[in-house]
Enzyme design. Structure first.
Site, PDB file in Angstrom:
ATOM      1  N   TYR A  55      -3.805   9.666   0.006  1.00 21.48           N
ATOM      2  CA  TYR A  55      -3.817   9.191   1.638  1.00 21.48           C
ATOM      3  C   TYR A  55      -2.861   8.349   1.778  1.00 21.48           C
ATOM      4  O   TYR A  55      -3.129   6.917   1.132  1.00 21.48           O
ATOM      5  CB  TYR A  55      -5.445   8.755   1.756  1.00 21.48           C
ATOM      6  CG  TYR A  55      -5.545   8.652   3.614  1.00 21.48           C
ATOM      7  CD1 TYR A  55      -5.418  10.324   3.533  1.00 21.48           C
ATOM      8  CD2 TYR A  55      -4.782   7.812   4.306  1.00 21.48           C
ATOM      9  CE1 TYR A  55      -5.053  10.141   5.540  1.00 21.48           C
ATOM     10  CE2 TYR A  55      -4.662   7.812   5.439  1.00 21.48           C
ATOM     11  CZ  TYR A  55      -5.053   9.497   5.992  1.00 21.48           C
ATOM     12  OH  TYR A  55      -5.335   9.657   7.278  1.00 21.48           O
TER      13      TYR A  55
ATOM     14  N   GLY B 242      18.561  -5.446   0.045  1.00 25.55           N
ATOM     15  CA  GLY B 242      19.445  -6.958   0.369  1.00 25.55           C
ATOM     16  C   GLY B 242      17.279  -7.728   0.284  1.00 25.55           C
ATOM     17  O   GLY B 242      18.127  -8.329  -1.278  1.00 25.55           O
TER      18      GLY B 242
ATOM     19  N   GLN C 213       2.753   4.904   3.059  1.00 24.39           N
ATOM     20  CA  GLN C 213       2.052   3.782   4.189  1.00 24.39           C
ATOM     21  C   GLN C 213       3.363   2.918   4.443  1.00 24.39           C
ATOM     22  O   GLN C 213       3.586   2.005   5.393  1.00 24.39           O
ATOM     23  CB  GLN C 213       0.599   2.860   3.686  1.00 24.39           C
ATOM     24  CG  GLN C 213       0.229   2.626   5.118  1.00 24.39           C
ATOM     25  CD  GLN C 213      -1.064   2.668   4.848  1.00 24.39           C
ATOM     26  OE1 GLN C 213      -2.289   3.497   5.024  1.00 24.39           O
ATOM     27  NE2 GLN C 213      -1.628   0.934   4.871  1.00 24.39           N
TER      28      GLN C 213
ATOM     29  N   TYR D 142      -2.306  -4.211  19.009  1.00 25.29           N
ATOM     30  CA  TYR D 142      -1.096  -2.945  18.562  1.00 25.29           C
ATOM     31  C   TYR D 142      -1.172  -2.018  17.413  1.00 25.29           C
ATOM     32  O   TYR D 142      -1.227  -1.730  16.688  1.00 25.29           O
ATOM     33  CB  TYR D 142      -0.374  -3.778  17.306  1.00 25.29           C
ATOM     34  CG  TYR D 142       0.374  -5.045  17.738  1.00 25.29           C
ATOM     35  CD1 TYR D 142       1.774  -5.247  18.751  1.00 25.29           C
ATOM     36  CD2 TYR D 142      -0.643  -6.296  18.427  1.00 25.29           C
ATOM     37  CE1 TYR D 142       1.834  -6.040  18.810  1.00 25.29           C
ATOM     38  CE2 TYR D 142       0.339  -7.625  19.146  1.00 25.29           C
ATOM     39  CZ  TYR D 142       1.511  -7.030  18.908  1.00 25.29           C
ATOM     40  OH  TYR D 142       2.154  -8.696  20.101  1.00 25.29           O
TER      41      TYR D 142
ATOM     42  N   SER E  10      -4.063 -31.578 -12.212  1.00 24.58           N
ATOM     43  CA  SER E  10      -3.338 -32.737 -12.763  1.00 24.58           C
ATOM     44  C   SER E  10      -2.629 -33.129 -11.255  1.00 24.58           C
ATOM     45  O   SER E  10      -1.580 -33.117 -11.496  1.00 24.58           O
ATOM     46  CB  SER E  10      -2.140 -32.690 -13.329  1.00 24.58           C
ATOM     47  OG  SER E  10      -2.813 -31.918 -14.803  1.00 24.58           O
TER      48      SER E  10
ATOM     49  N   ASP F  31     -15.066   1.447   5.457  1.00 24.68           N
ATOM     50  CA  ASP F  31     -14.055   0.685   4.890  1.00 24.68           C
ATOM     51  C   ASP F  31     -13.434  -0.527   4.508  1.00 24.68           C
ATOM     52  O   ASP F  31     -12.682  -0.950   4.549  1.00 24.68           O
ATOM     53  CB  ASP F  31     -11.954   0.955   5.850  1.00 24.68           C
ATOM     54  CG  ASP F  31     -12.176   2.267   6.022  1.00 24.68           C
ATOM     55  OD1 ASP F  31     -13.209   2.997   4.655  1.00 24.68           O
ATOM     56  OD2 ASP F  31     -11.185   2.505   6.449  1.00 24.68           O
TER      57      ASP F  31
ATOM     58  N   ASP G  81       0.701  -1.323  -0.004  1.00 23.45           N
ATOM     59  CA  ASP G  81      -0.124   0.102  -0.311  1.00 23.45           C
ATOM     60  C   ASP G  81       1.013   0.892  -0.103  1.00 23.45           C
ATOM     61  O   ASP G  81       1.834   1.621   1.192  1.00 23.45           O
ATOM     62  CB  ASP G  81      -0.753  -0.306   1.441  1.00 23.45           C
ATOM     63  CG  ASP G  81      -1.792   1.132   1.771  1.00 23.45           C
ATOM     64  OD1 ASP G  81      -1.563   2.767   0.783  1.00 23.45           O
ATOM     65  OD2 ASP G  81      -2.892   1.506   2.077  1.00 23.45           O
TER      66      ASP G  81
ATOM     67  N   TYR H 162       0.789   0.187  15.004  1.00 24.94           N
ATOM     68  CA  TYR H 162      -0.378  -0.285  14.045  1.00 24.94           C
ATOM     69  C   TYR H 162       0.079   1.161  12.933  1.00 24.94           C
ATOM     70  O   TYR H 162      -0.266   2.398  12.955  1.00 24.94           O
ATOM     71  CB  TYR H 162      -1.816   0.283  14.724  1.00 24.94           C
ATOM     72  CG  TYR H 162      -2.734  -0.626  13.282  1.00 24.94           C
ATOM     73  CD1 TYR H 162      -2.626  -1.150  12.760  1.00 24.94           C
ATOM     74  CD2 TYR H 162      -3.554   1.061  12.953  1.00 24.94           C
ATOM     75  CE1 TYR H 162      -3.499  -1.747  11.938  1.00 24.94           C
ATOM     76  CE2 TYR H 162      -4.372   0.509  10.832  1.00 24.94           C
ATOM     77  CZ  TYR H 162      -4.610  -1.136  11.851  1.00 24.94           C
ATOM     78  OH  TYR H 162      -5.203  -0.707  10.444  1.00 24.94           O
TER      79      TYR H 162
ATOM     80  N   LYS I  90      -3.364  -3.461   7.965  1.00 26.84           N
ATOM     81  CA  LYS I  90      -3.355  -4.791   8.228  1.00 26.84           C
ATOM     82  C   LYS I  90      -2.265  -5.379   7.459  1.00 26.84           C
ATOM     83  O   LYS I  90      -1.712  -4.890   6.417  1.00 26.84           O
ATOM     84  CB  LYS I  90      -4.863  -5.023   7.660  1.00 26.84           C
ATOM     85  CG  LYS I  90      -5.289  -5.043   9.061  1.00 26.84           C
ATOM     86  CD  LYS I  90      -5.371  -6.381   9.938  1.00 26.84           C
ATOM     87  CE  LYS I  90      -5.956  -6.336  11.799  1.00 26.84           C
ATOM     88  NZ  LYS I  90      -4.960  -6.996  12.350  1.00 26.84           N
ATOM     89  N   ASP I  91      -2.243  -6.690   7.345  1.00 28.72           N
ATOM     90  CA  ASP I  91      -1.194  -6.581   6.164  1.00 28.72           C
ATOM     91  C   ASP I  91      -1.410  -7.238   4.479  1.00 28.72           C
ATOM     92  O   ASP I  91      -1.093  -6.991   3.860  1.00 28.72           O
ATOM     93  CB  ASP I  91      -0.342  -7.822   6.935  1.00 28.72           C
ATOM     94  CG  ASP I  91      -0.092  -7.771   8.390  1.00 28.72           C
ATOM     95  OD1 ASP I  91       0.519  -6.711   8.383  1.00 28.72           O
ATOM     96  OD2 ASP I  91       0.412  -8.959   8.902  1.00 28.72           O
TER      97      ASP I  91
HETATM   98  C1  F6R Z   1      -7.304  -0.374   7.499  1.00 35.66           C
HETATM   99  C2  F6R Z   1      -7.768   0.658   7.247  1.00 35.66           C
HETATM  100  C3  F6R Z   1      -8.364   1.814   7.653  1.00 35.66           C
HETATM  101  C4  F6R Z   1      -7.867   2.784   7.979  1.00 35.66           C
HETATM  102  C5  F6R Z   1      -8.895   3.665   8.808  1.00 35.66           C
HETATM  103  C6  F6R Z   1      -8.890   5.187   9.300  1.00 35.66           C
HETATM  104  O1  F6R Z   1      -6.706  -1.368   6.798  1.00 35.66           O
HETATM  105  O2  F6R Z   1      -6.636   1.524   6.721  1.00 35.66           O
HETATM  106  O3  F6R Z   1      -9.589   1.171   7.839  1.00 35.66           O
HETATM  107  O4  F6R Z   1      -7.566   2.070   9.677  1.00 35.66           O
HETATM  108  O5  F6R Z   1      -8.939   4.392   7.137  1.00 35.66           O
HETATM  109  O6  F6R Z   1      -7.889   5.474   8.811  1.00 35.66           O
HETATM  110  P1  F6R Z   1      -6.646   6.692   9.913  1.00 35.66           P
HETATM  111  O7  F6R Z   1      -6.511   6.699  11.371  1.00 35.66           O
HETATM  112  O8  F6R Z   1      -5.497   6.744   8.588  1.00 35.66           O
HETATM  113  O9  F6R Z   1      -7.534   7.690   9.408  1.00 35.66           O
HETATM  114 MG    MG Z   2      -4.212   2.205   2.841  1.00 34.41          MG
HETATM  115 MG    MG Z   3      -4.868  -1.920   2.018  1.00 35.60          MG
END
Ligand code: F6R
Ligand code: MG
Ligand code: MG
Length: 365
Positions: free
Chosen positions: A90, A103, A94, A347, A242, A286, A11, A228, A231-232
């Site tokens: 935004y 490496g 990130q 976290y 096969s 989101d 991201d 935090y 997420k990953d």
């Molecule tokens: C979830 C994600 C979004 C943000 C949320 C708040 O992985 O990226 O849900 O956590 O939009 O974002 P901020 O704190 O940057 O306003």
């Molecule tokens: Mg993002």
């Molecule tokens: Mg994402």
């Protein structure tokens, strides 16, 4: 032909908020990938996205973890970050947690899944890209694809699959790895990977063919950064047919959405909704978390595809159920089990808020 498929994602900025990747970022990434094919670093390459995550899908002759391949991905992500900064997108950059590349990408933020393989006469592959969830989100579908005879008929009726598969499982908290064989270790496997926050399937191997059948990205950004940072948003590669699960058996676990951790602020449980590439733009609260499935025939290192596999109408019902589950969970608001448990919130910014209350706690009289 021996070839490595590397799927590397990050991201590097959201358009708008955390919903999508800006077309200019995709364009810049595509130009770089074309350049890398022209100068021979890559055999082939494509750029994709799910939600706010940009993914590079690349084939080459190097081994996994190759410094030049990872370094190339890092450069692309730097370039897309520049676009994101210029457009004021935004969270520009990130997932790039370090200023310097050293490496390989391990610990630097971007997620990656890589498979080194000897191409079979025909090599059908599915690349899964997910947004607003964590790597453990693949535990449930991988267990069903490779170990559940009610999902994968081939486990019962294909002699080339009847011996089962081997799962490589990581313990993300204690940095350990274990190999479990199905069917005999099935209950132990489920005991572990039923906790996807802690245990993650990294690879699956065919016992009969002795080949790697699947790989996932396993980085945990939140733990790496100690705070935090999103997420990953994992990726996975699954080989099909096969003696491996058929394409339809690989997709079958997504016909009824499972609940994953992620969604808003990486702090909520919600359904993982399979969507077309077009619809992979998580917006409501989101989310809900999305997954796309890109189908390829890998031929002489070339990516023939993608086919947008979840665009099929047979996943319409899964989407409807996902939206109903989303409604149901959203009604819980800030209550568990919609909101993640306290151990996961450790976290996030939650500890800071808990600190503010510290002085107001009194002993029970
Ligand atoms: C979830 C994600 C979004 C943000 C949320 C708040 O992985 O990226 O849900 O956590 O939009 O974002 P901020 O704190 O940057 O306003
Ligand atoms: Mg993002
Ligand atoms: Mg994402």
């Amino acid at each position: 032909m021996d070839v490595t498929l590397s799927v590397i994602k990050a991201d590097t900025g959201g358009y708008v908020g955390h919903t999508d990747v800006h077309p200019e970022m995709l364009q810049v990434a595509r130009e770089r990938v074309v350049g890398a094919v022209e100068r021979g670093l890559l055999l082939d390459g494509q750029v994709s996205r799910v939600g706010d995550d940009l993914a590079l899908i690349m084939t080459h002759e190097r081994e996994p973890d190759d410094p030049d391949i990872h370094g190339f991905a890092w450069e692309v992500f730097q370039a897309t970050t520049e676009v994101a900064k210029r457009l004021g997108l935004y969270g520009a950059g990130q997932d790039l947690l370090s200023d310097a590349f050293s490496g390989n990408l391990r610990g630097l933020g971007p997620g990656y899944a890589e498979i080194r393989l000897t191409e079979r006469p025909s090599e059908p592959i599915v690349v899964f890209l997910a947004d607003k969830t964590e790597p453990g989100a693949f535990n449930y579908p991988l267990a069903r694809m490779f170990a559940d005879p009610f999902t994968t008929a081939g486990l019962v009726i294909d002699p080339a699959m009847h011996d089962g598969f081997e799962f490589e499982v990581l313990n993300l908290i204690e940095d350990q790895v274990i190999r479990l064989r199905t069917p005999e270790d099935y209950y132990d496997l489920l005991m572990l990977i039923g906790s996807p926050h802690r245990f993650v399937v990294r690879r699956v191997f065919s016992r009969q063919k002795g080949i790697v059948a699947a790989a996932t990205s396993t980085q945990r950004l939140s733990l790496q950064a100690g705070r935090y940072v999103g997420k990953d948003d994992p990726v996975a590669i699954v080989r099909c047919q096969s003696g491996l699960p058929a394409l339809g058996e690989v997709l079958e676990p997504f016909s009824y959405p499972h609940i994953v951790s992620g969604w808003m602020r990486g702090s909520h449980f919600g359904p993982l909704m399979p969507t077309s590439y077009e619809d992979a733009t998580p917006s409501r609260f989101d989310g809900p978390p999305r997954i796309v499935a890109l189908g390829y025939q890998l031929t002489q290192g070339k990516l023939v595809g993608p086919r947008d596999l979840f665009a099929d109408v047979s996943f319409d019902r899964a989407r409807r159920i996902a939206l109903e589950l989303a409604d149901h969970l959203r009604h819980m608001g800030p209550f568990e089990p919609h909101r993640a448990g306290m151990d996961e919130l450790e976290y996030t910014t939650m500890p800071e808020l808990m600190k503010r209350l510290q002085a107001r706690w009194q002993p029970l009289g």
